[in-house]
Design an enzyme around this catalytic site. Structure first.
Site, PDB file in Angstrom:
ATOM      1  N   GLU A 259       0.886  -1.176   0.000  1.00 53.38           N
ATOM      2  CA  GLU A 259       0.000   0.000   0.000  1.00 53.38           C
ATOM      3  C   GLU A 259       0.915   1.214   0.000  1.00 53.38           C
ATOM      4  O   GLU A 259       1.449   1.594   1.038  1.00 53.38           O
ATOM      5  CB  GLU A 259      -0.891   0.007   1.249  1.00 53.38           C
ATOM      6  CG  GLU A 259      -1.827  -1.182   1.375  1.00 53.38           C
ATOM      7  CD  GLU A 259      -3.005  -1.117   0.426  1.00 53.38           C
ATOM      8  OE1 GLU A 259      -3.212  -0.056  -0.205  1.00 53.38           O
ATOM      9  OE2 GLU A 259      -3.705  -2.129   0.296  1.00 53.38           O
ATOM     10  N   CYS A 293      -2.198   9.145   2.118  1.00 53.89           N
ATOM     11  CA  CYS A 293      -1.907   8.629   0.771  1.00 53.89           C
ATOM     12  C   CYS A 293      -3.066   8.938  -0.170  1.00 53.89           C
ATOM     13  O   CYS A 293      -2.890   9.022  -1.375  1.00 53.89           O
ATOM     14  CB  CYS A 293      -1.668   7.127   0.835  1.00 53.89           C
ATOM     15  SG  CYS A 293      -2.976   6.255   1.700  1.00 53.89           S
TER      16      CYS A 293
HETATM   17  P1  NAP Z   1       8.146   5.243   4.832  1.00 49.81           P
HETATM   18  O1  NAP Z   1       9.302   6.100   5.094  1.00 49.81           O
HETATM   19  O2  NAP Z   1       8.167   4.372   3.632  1.00 49.81           O
HETATM   20  O3  NAP Z   1       7.958   4.348   6.139  1.00 49.81           O
HETATM   21  C1  NAP Z   1       6.921   3.427   6.290  1.00 49.81           C
HETATM   22  C2  NAP Z   1       7.344   2.342   7.255  1.00 49.81           C
HETATM   23  O4  NAP Z   1       8.458   1.636   6.718  1.00 49.81           O
HETATM   24  C3  NAP Z   1       7.810   2.863   8.602  1.00 49.81           C
HETATM   25  O5  NAP Z   1       7.449   1.922   9.589  1.00 49.81           O
HETATM   26  C4  NAP Z   1       9.316   2.893   8.434  1.00 49.81           C
HETATM   27  O6  NAP Z   1       9.947   2.823   9.660  1.00 49.81           O
HETATM   28  C5  NAP Z   1       9.533   1.646   7.626  1.00 49.81           C
HETATM   29  N1  NAP Z   1      10.744   1.595   6.831  1.00 49.81           N
HETATM   30  C6  NAP Z   1      11.436   2.602   6.242  1.00 49.81           C
HETATM   31  N2  NAP Z   1      12.492   2.106   5.559  1.00 49.81           N
HETATM   32  C7  NAP Z   1      12.476   0.747   5.726  1.00 49.81           C
HETATM   33  C8  NAP Z   1      13.290  -0.327   5.265  1.00 49.81           C
HETATM   34  N3  NAP Z   1      14.363  -0.113   4.473  1.00 49.81           N
HETATM   35  N4  NAP Z   1      12.977  -1.589   5.627  1.00 49.81           N
HETATM   36  C9  NAP Z   1      11.907  -1.827   6.409  1.00 49.81           C
HETATM   37  N5  NAP Z   1      11.101  -0.853   6.884  1.00 49.81           N
HETATM   38  C10 NAP Z   1      11.369   0.422   6.532  1.00 49.81           C
HETATM   39  O7  NAP Z   1       6.817   6.057   4.724  1.00 49.81           O
HETATM   40  P2  NAP Z   1       6.253   7.152   5.732  1.00 49.81           P
HETATM   41  O8  NAP Z   1       6.929   8.420   5.462  1.00 49.81           O
HETATM   42  O9  NAP Z   1       6.272   6.635   7.127  1.00 49.81           O
HETATM   43  O10 NAP Z   1       4.728   7.194   5.289  1.00 49.81           O
HETATM   44  C11 NAP Z   1       4.284   8.018   4.289  1.00 49.81           C
HETATM   45  C12 NAP Z   1       4.077   7.243   3.006  1.00 49.81           C
HETATM   46  O11 NAP Z   1       3.152   6.188   3.219  1.00 49.81           O
HETATM   47  C13 NAP Z   1       3.465   8.107   1.930  1.00 49.81           C
HETATM   48  O12 NAP Z   1       4.095   7.880   0.704  1.00 49.81           O
HETATM   49  C14 NAP Z   1       2.013   7.622   1.890  1.00 49.81           C
HETATM   50  O13 NAP Z   1       1.380   7.847   0.673  1.00 49.81           O
HETATM   51  C15 NAP Z   1       2.172   6.189   2.202  1.00 49.81           C
HETATM   52  N6  NAP Z   1       0.910   5.616   2.695  1.00 49.81           N
HETATM   53  C16 NAP Z   1       0.226   4.766   1.890  1.00 49.81           C
HETATM   54  C17 NAP Z   1      -0.979   4.248   2.314  1.00 49.81           C
HETATM   55  C18 NAP Z   1      -1.758   3.311   1.453  1.00 49.81           C
HETATM   56  O14 NAP Z   1      -2.620   2.629   1.972  1.00 49.81           O
HETATM   57  N7  NAP Z   1      -1.512   3.250   0.145  1.00 49.81           N
HETATM   58  C19 NAP Z   1      -1.484   4.599   3.570  1.00 49.81           C
HETATM   59  C20 NAP Z   1      -0.758   5.473   4.378  1.00 49.81           C
HETATM   60  C21 NAP Z   1       0.453   5.973   3.918  1.00 49.81           C
HETATM   61  P3  NAP Z   1      10.692   4.105  10.296  1.00 49.81           P
HETATM   62  O15 NAP Z   1       9.940   5.320   9.854  1.00 49.81           O
HETATM   63  O16 NAP Z   1      10.640   3.878  11.739  1.00 49.81           O
HETATM   64  O17 NAP Z   1      12.070   4.038   9.711  1.00 49.81           O
END
Ligand code: NAP
Length: 486
Positions: A259, A293
């Site tokens: 997602e 998102c």
């Molecule tokens: P993110 O930086 O991708 O982080 C998401 C999760 O992944 C966090 O728990 C993060 O942990 C973890 N993470 C980061 N790098 C990782 C790696 N290399 N290996 C394993 N885990 C890792 O995203 P965000 O900034 O938190 O969230 C915003 C994004 O989520 C936006 O792009 C939004 O559109 C998307 N989103 C999508 C949906 C959907 O349903 N399509 C819903 C909500 C949000 P840490 O932050 O603790 O490092």
């Protein structure tokens, strides 16, 4: 923090939940959890090492056979009990989310209702998993299909919806009979830890849900994803991280659900009810401070109604009160980090530099916390970065179109494909445009599509897999076929 807020936070377990026991990280390291409205520290959480994450997977793998063998009704009843408990404790969950993530208490309560609903929905789906029985075309064998739990699942969730992004995964996994390791974002671990405790109290057996919090998400998740005991990876977060995880998941050929990010178009046709479109725009743009998102990222408005729509939208956006989410009368909380706010501001400056006009907002709010003014930009040119990148903040860029074909073409001109919004009163156009939009979800005359009873998910760079609806549980089930000679 008031005394009540402090006692609420003090009651949340801040260790790792592994095999039904709360414990410190090996090495005993802890990290700070911040309040984005003040920059102050709320509490500390255990900082899991890669070894802790693998221990959590071991606990999930050990619990898997017995959990898969439980009666579907029993699994459903645990979810139902958890739904009642989260609902009864809505104020606690809402306050935790407001403190660690920043959204207003009213919005946080809305997320509690939405997030809890996945527990209720999947408590009802647990007892509706079916197979098939058929006679083979040559009549010689019988074809039996059954659905079985995929197995231990790693769940990685973002900070923007700390409760709902968890329950959207935990609900169907519990219903299907999968065990779990969940890793919430380091910015917002408290809501998930509180939920894990509520699920324990609701009767979830030890080892079924394991929680690790860490500042080294890449380091902690990599060995879990490589481990042959893991069978599924489900991730909600950015497209960039999602792509890396899909690559990693290839080594064990995991079942994967992604997602990812969005770049939602919001189309307003000349026959739309403009006031309704402005109402919808406020929801689609400002839900969750624009940090969703599903947030409307690009407003495309027919040139004959663009002036009226933009003026009315700017008036509504300009009237919003920005402030700490716990304060009465506040509409818009802070962005999650200083960097997130700087990124949003850079997109605004880029658009203005290319000729966009600021109708309201456009600036950082000075002082403590990561606040940003609700912003409307008019005459945004095609080459502005905010039309191609996810804004993730309270900024509404408006551009125009001349006819339906152009509107659809502009809406589809993105690598993302999560959701599109359409305002029109023409029923034939509703179907035409809904069919032509290359998105996993389309909202017609509504600014919100999220619904636990509907399949949420995207296409293209917004990912694959669906959460919620009748489809949601399928992500956690494998189909097995048994051929029986007669
Ligand atoms: P993110 O930086 O991708 O982080 C998401 C999760 O992944 C966090 O728990 C993060 O942990 C973890 N993470 C980061 N790098 C990782 C790696 N290399 N290996 C394993 N885990 C890792 O995203 P965000 O900034 O938190 O969230 C915003 C994004 O989520 C936006 O792009 C939004 O559109 C998307 N989103 C999508 C949906 C959907 O349903 N399509 C819903 C909500 C949000 P840490 O932050 O603790 O490092």
């Amino acid at each position: 923090m008031t005394i009540t807020q402090k006692s609420l936070i003090d009651a949340v377990p801040t260790g790792l939940l592994i095999g039904g026991t709360w414990r410190e990280a090996s090495g005993a390291a802890r990290f700070d959890v911040h309040d984005p409205a003040t920059g102050g520290t709320l509490t500390t959480c255990a900082d899991a090492t890669p070894e802790d994450a693998v221990a959590a997977l071991a606990a999930a793998a050990e619990a898997q056979p017995a959990w898969a063998a439980t009666a579907p009704r029993d699994r459903g009843e645990i979810l139902r009990t958890a739904f009642e408990a989260v609902t009864a404790r809505a104020d606690e969950f809402a306050m935790l989310m407001t403190l660690e993530m920043g959204k207003t208490l009213a919005e946080a309560r809305g997320e509690v209702t939405y997030g809890a609903e996945f527990l209720r929905w999947f408590s009802e789906e647990a007892v509706r998993v079916r197979g098939q029985y058929a006679v083979a075309p040559n009549g010689a064998t019988r074809l039996l299909t059954m659905r079985q739990p995929v197995g231990p699942t790693l769940m990685i969730t973002p900070w923007n919806f700390p409760l709902a992004m968890g329950t959207r995964k935990i609900g169907p996994a519990v219903a299907a009979g999968c065990t779990m390791v969940i890793k919430p974002a380091a910015e917002t671990p408290l809501t998930m830890l509180h939920l894990a405790q509520v699920l324990q109290e609701s009767g979830l057996p030890a080892g079924v849900l394991n929680v690790i919090t860490t500042t080294d998400s890449a380091g902690a998740c990599a060995p879990v994803i490589r481990d042959p005991r893991l069978r599924k990876l489900t991730f909600t977060g950015s497209t960039a991280v999602g792509k890396k995880l899909v690559e990693q998941s290839a080594e064990q050929l995991l079942r994967v659900s992604m997602e990812l990010g969005g770049n939602a178009p919001f189309l307003v046709f000349e026959d739309a009810d403009i006031d309704a479109a402005v109402d919808g725009a406020m929801l689609a743009k400002m839900r969750n401070i624009g940090e969703a998102c599903t947030a409307a990222n690009r407003f495309f408005v027919h040139e004959s109604v663009a002036e009226e729509f933009t003026r009315k939208l700017a008036a509504r956006m300009g009237a919003l009160t920005v402030g700490k989410g716990t304060k009465k009368g506040v509409d818009v909380g802070p962005l999650i980090t200083d960097k997130a706010r700087a990124d949003v501001h850079a997109l605004v400056e880029d658009a203005v530099g290319r000729g966009a006009r600021v109708l309201t907002g456009g600036a950082v709010v000075p002082g403590r916390g990561h606040f940003y003014e609700p912003t409307v930009l008019a005459d945004v040119p095609d080459d502005a970065r905010c039309l191609t990148e996810e804004i993730f903040g309270p900024v509404a860029p408006v551009a125009t179109f001349a006819d339906e074909a152009e509107a659809v073409a502009r809406a589809n001109a993105t690598e993302y494909g999560l959701v599109g919004y359409v305002y029109t009163r023409d029923n034939a156009r509703v179907l035409r445009v809904a069919e032509a939009l290359e998105f996993g979800m389309v909202g017609i005359n509504t600014g919100i599509v999220s619904n636990p009873a509907a399949p949420f998910g995207g296409v293209k760079h917004s990912g694959f897999g669906r959460e919620g609806g009748a489809e949601g549980i399928e992500e956690y089930l494998e189909v097995k076929y048994v051929g029986i000679a007669t």
